[in-house]
Design a protein around this motif. Sequence first.
Motif, PDB file in Angstrom:
ATOM      1  N   PRO A  26       0.806  -1.239   0.000  1.00 26.72           N
ATOM      2  CA  PRO A  26       0.000   0.000   0.000  1.00 26.72           C
ATOM      3  C   PRO A  26       0.830   1.276   0.000  1.00 26.72           C
ATOM      4  CG  PRO A  26      -0.826  -1.573   1.634  1.00 26.72           C
ATOM      5  CD  PRO A  26       0.501  -2.084   1.171  1.00 26.72           C
ATOM      6  N   LEU A  27       2.135   1.153   0.263  1.00 23.08           N
ATOM      7  CA  LEU A  27       2.970   2.346   0.297  1.00 23.08           C
ATOM      8  C   LEU A  27       3.361   2.840  -1.092  1.00 23.08           C
ATOM      9  CD1 LEU A  27       5.294   1.518   3.304  1.00 23.08           C
ATOM     10  CD2 LEU A  27       3.387   3.102   3.241  1.00 23.08           C
TER      11      LEU A  27
ATOM     12  N   GLY B 180       4.346   7.508  -4.851  1.00 26.72           N
ATOM     13  CA  GLY B 180       4.030   8.332  -6.010  1.00 26.72           C
ATOM     14  C   GLY B 180       3.629   9.746  -5.625  1.00 26.72           C
ATOM     15  N   THR B 181       2.876   9.868  -4.540  1.00 23.85           N
ATOM     16  CA  THR B 181       2.481  11.192  -4.062  1.00 23.85           C
ATOM     17  C   THR B 181       3.707  12.008  -3.653  1.00 23.85           C
ATOM     18  OG1 THR B 181       0.354  10.324  -3.274  1.00 23.85           O
ATOM     19  CG2 THR B 181       1.095  12.420  -2.348  1.00 23.85           C
TER      20      THR B 181
ATOM     21  N   ASN C  11      15.354   7.705  -1.243  1.00 25.00           N
ATOM     22  CA  ASN C  11      15.269   6.248  -1.432  1.00 25.00           C
ATOM     23  C   ASN C  11      16.585   5.550  -1.088  1.00 25.00           C
ATOM     24  OD1 ASN C  11      16.455   5.003  -4.376  1.00 25.00           O
ATOM     25  ND2 ASN C  11      15.359   3.599  -3.044  1.00 25.00           N
ATOM     26  N   ASN C  12      17.684   6.098  -1.560  1.00 23.37           N
ATOM     27  CA  ASN C  12      18.982   5.462  -1.309  1.00 23.37           C
ATOM     28  C   ASN C  12      19.399   5.566   0.155  1.00 23.37           C
ATOM     29  OD1 ASN C  12      20.493   4.429  -3.872  1.00 23.37           O
ATOM     30  ND2 ASN C  12      19.389   6.256  -4.532  1.00 23.37           N
TER      31      ASN C  12
ATOM     32  N   LEU D  88       9.670   3.537  -3.215  1.00 21.97           N
ATOM     33  CA  LEU D  88      10.002   4.916  -3.564  1.00 21.97           C
ATOM     34  C   LEU D  88      10.890   4.963  -4.804  1.00 21.97           C
ATOM     35  CD1 LEU D  88       9.661   7.860  -2.756  1.00 21.97           C
ATOM     36  CD2 LEU D  88      11.627   7.625  -1.224  1.00 21.97           C
ATOM     37  N   TYR D  89      11.802   4.001  -4.921  1.00 25.35           N
ATOM     38  CA  TYR D  89      12.698   3.957  -6.084  1.00 25.35           C
ATOM     39  C   TYR D  89      11.910   3.795  -7.375  1.00 25.35           C
ATOM     40  CZ  TYR D  89      16.019   2.184  -9.487  1.00 25.35           C
ATOM     41  OH  TYR D  89      16.752   1.995 -10.633  1.00 25.35           O
TER      42      TYR D  89
END
Length: 459
Positions: A67-68, A73-74, A88-89, A121-122
Amino acid sequence: MDRKDRWWRLGVPELAGQGRVVTATALDSFGAGMFAPLSFLFFVLTTDLTVAEVGWGTGIATVISLPLAPLAGTLVDRWGAKPCLIANNLLAAAGYLCYLAVDSLAGLVAAMFVVLCAERLYWASWPAFVADIAEGSELDKWYAFTAAGKNASVGLGGAIGGLVLGSGWSGAAVTIVVLNAGTSVVTALLFAFPSRRARTSRSAPAAAGEEAGAGERAGAGAAREGAGAGEEARAGSSSGPGDGTAAGWRAILRDRALLTLLVAQLALTFAWLIPGVILPVYLVEVSDFPVWLPSAALTLNSVVIVLGQSALTGRFIEVERHQMVFRAALLMLVSVGLLALLPVLGATVAVPFLALAVLFFAAGEMAAGPATTALAATAAPASARGRYLSLFNLTWAVSAVVGPVLVGALIERHSIVLWGVLALLITAGGLGFRQVGRAGASRSSTPAERLGDVEQLEA
């Protein structure tokens, strides 16, 4: 023909000023590849958890991270692609370091959850970042070039990681995890301080020299540019914060073009279960071939992609993206047909058939990969690109969860049914992308206008 034209024909994108971006992607992939042999084994080696407990923990962390993806994307739409890549990294590095402290099932789930959050997130930010620095046929070439580079880096990292693990050194596993975290930190720094700013919709146009000296290249890429570049230009080419139409989630989820794209992509993603999930069991347990054969097949697949991805994309750059995906589906269907025949063939004939099937499948992968991602990136207005891509890449996670269950239920006793199901899914995916192209050709509105229409109806 000058050197630039030769590189263009080979599918290599314009790399001037993007050295740190290329280095960052290669380094990040190398670290991931180095850790790949340990992705499941690490917790078995360093904790008292059983294999079954590690499996359960991995599954739980994967499911609760799904669900994340929309949230990721937001964040991309709000902050921009580059800041999210940096985050992300850094988040991935923190998650990998948390692996070192795991001593229980709850700790395993928590640490893996952090890493999977970084992964979500990546996959929302990386394709959007590429769409910020390229457009038109260059976008496809960037996706192809980085895909080939990532495969090479993952393979090299995996080989080195395997050698370190095979050395028998007691600290090998921990060292690999620390090195992987370190590559993520260095990658974040490379993205934070690139050699030049990524192009945005507010920046100056691309150098006029490329337009002036690209007569032959423009002719070859005219079909793709005409089909997609106009919409890309109207939609905006930056995923930076504050651009374009601020579309809400409800409007995005009612965009029929997006929904058609998502359904087609979801069906097609099941094909990617073949190399890593299906073939090892099918070749050894069902077809009774030697245990080394699946590894050889996977190696052949990877080598073909590394060597051929950019060249294939450059060769067919004039083909419209939806047609490219449709042709890719046909190639994959040929591969499925050849693989389904293996159990009835003798060993002497079966091995060449397997190699041929792998080549057809690799060609399908190379044809579909850049085209599908570019379609998703250009289907969205700039202000919603992160959310579009997060949903697009969520299809991979769904097939990764559902696929192994489907394979486990059918492969040993009903393998022909499994191949039939895969053939139907691949066919549905190919036809779905063809419909995406037809709908795009008959639609004059831009992505931003489509979302605006939906929001007006809701109001």
